[in-house]
Design a protein around this motif. Structure first.
Motif, mmCIF file in Angstrom:
data_model
loop_
_atom_site.group_PDB
_atom_site.id
_atom_site.type_symbol
_atom_site.label_atom_id
_atom_site.label_comp_id
_atom_site.label_asym_id
_atom_site.label_seq_id
_atom_site.Cartn_x
_atom_site.Cartn_y
_atom_site.Cartn_z
ATOM 1 N N UNK A 1 19.627 1.538 18.561
ATOM 2 C CA UNK A 1 18.876 0.320 17.841
ATOM 3 C C UNK A 1 19.614 0.542 16.387
ATOM 4 N N UNK A 2 19.779 1.932 16.037
ATOM 5 C CA UNK A 2 20.284 2.022 14.570
ATOM 6 C C UNK A 2 18.815 2.184 13.822
ATOM 7 N N UNK A 3 17.844 1.836 14.017
ATOM 8 C CA UNK A 3 16.404 1.926 13.107
ATOM 9 C C UNK A 3 15.552 3.169 13.419
ATOM 10 N N UNK A 4 16.124 4.123 14.502
ATOM 11 C CA UNK A 4 15.466 5.306 14.638
ATOM 12 C C UNK A 4 16.448 6.306 15.182
ATOM 13 N N UNK A 5 16.343 7.590 15.024
ATOM 14 C CA UNK A 5 17.030 8.523 15.714
ATOM 15 C C UNK A 5 16.791 8.963 16.919
ATOM 16 N N UNK A 6 17.434 10.030 17.495
ATOM 17 C CA UNK A 6 17.228 10.247 18.933
ATOM 18 C C UNK A 6 16.186 10.898 19.293
ATOM 19 N N UNK A 7 15.350 11.644 18.311
ATOM 20 C CA UNK A 7 14.204 12.354 18.539
ATOM 21 C C UNK A 7 12.815 11.397 17.984
ATOM 22 N N UNK A 8 13.102 10.131 17.770
ATOM 23 C CA UNK A 8 12.218 9.251 17.318
ATOM 24 C C UNK A 8 12.045 8.221 18.162
ATOM 25 N N UNK A 9 10.576 7.540 17.668
ATOM 26 C CA UNK A 9 10.305 6.245 18.443
ATOM 27 C C UNK A 9 9.776 5.349 17.395
ATOM 28 N N UNK A 10 10.486 3.984 17.347
ATOM 29 C CA UNK A 10 9.815 3.153 16.311
ATOM 30 C C UNK A 10 9.228 2.064 17.019
ATOM 31 N N UNK A 11 7.960 1.686 16.825
ATOM 32 C CA UNK A 11 7.431 0.653 17.495
ATOM 33 C C UNK A 11 6.909 -0.544 16.343
#
Length: 130
Positions: free
Chosen positions: A83-93
């Motif tokens: 999404x471009x909003x979060x890196x590969x080791x993260x989750x954005x909710x």
């Protein structure tokens, strides 16, 4: 506050179809594992009867049932690694509301499933059954 709720007709996709899609993505892109884990947890915990979903590109968009026929629709969006909003080791909710009182949290992807259910409980009153 500007409402950021879902502005389109909610074209629900069966959870099993979403599961297949994310499992396929995980085979090619392991960074999507937490997305597949969230979908699997919804199916395993009998959430599919109480939650509707669709995907927008690779993001997961979830609404409580019954889903309104017309937008705007209150949703929780789980942002994918692409999404471009979060890196590969993260989750954005993010909780996108009709009122504009949105909520966004970023955490390590290992926390994705518990964080997802926290949002479902707090925002929609839907808890896992198992």
């Amino acid at each position: 506050m500007e409402p950021r709720a879902w502005r389109y007709r909610f074209e629900e996709v069966p959870w099993r179809d979403i599961e297949v899609r994310f499992r396929d993505l995980v085979r090619r892109y392991p960074d999507f594992q937490h997305m597949a884990d969230i979908v699997e947890s919804v199916i395993t915990c009998d959430g599919a009867a109480r939650l509707a979903a669709l995907t927008s590109m690779h993001d997961l968009v979830v609404a409580a049932r019954p889903v309104p026929d017309e937008p705007p629709i209150e949703v929780v969006v789980v942002r994918s690694p692409s999404s471009g909003r979060v890196g590969p080791d993260g989750v954005l909710i993010e909780h996108r509301t009709v009122s504009g009182r949105d909520d966004v949290i970023t955490r390590p992807s290992a926390d994705a499933v518990p964080l997802f259910w926290r949002f479902m409980i707090e925002k929609f009153g839907v808890a896992p059954m198992r």
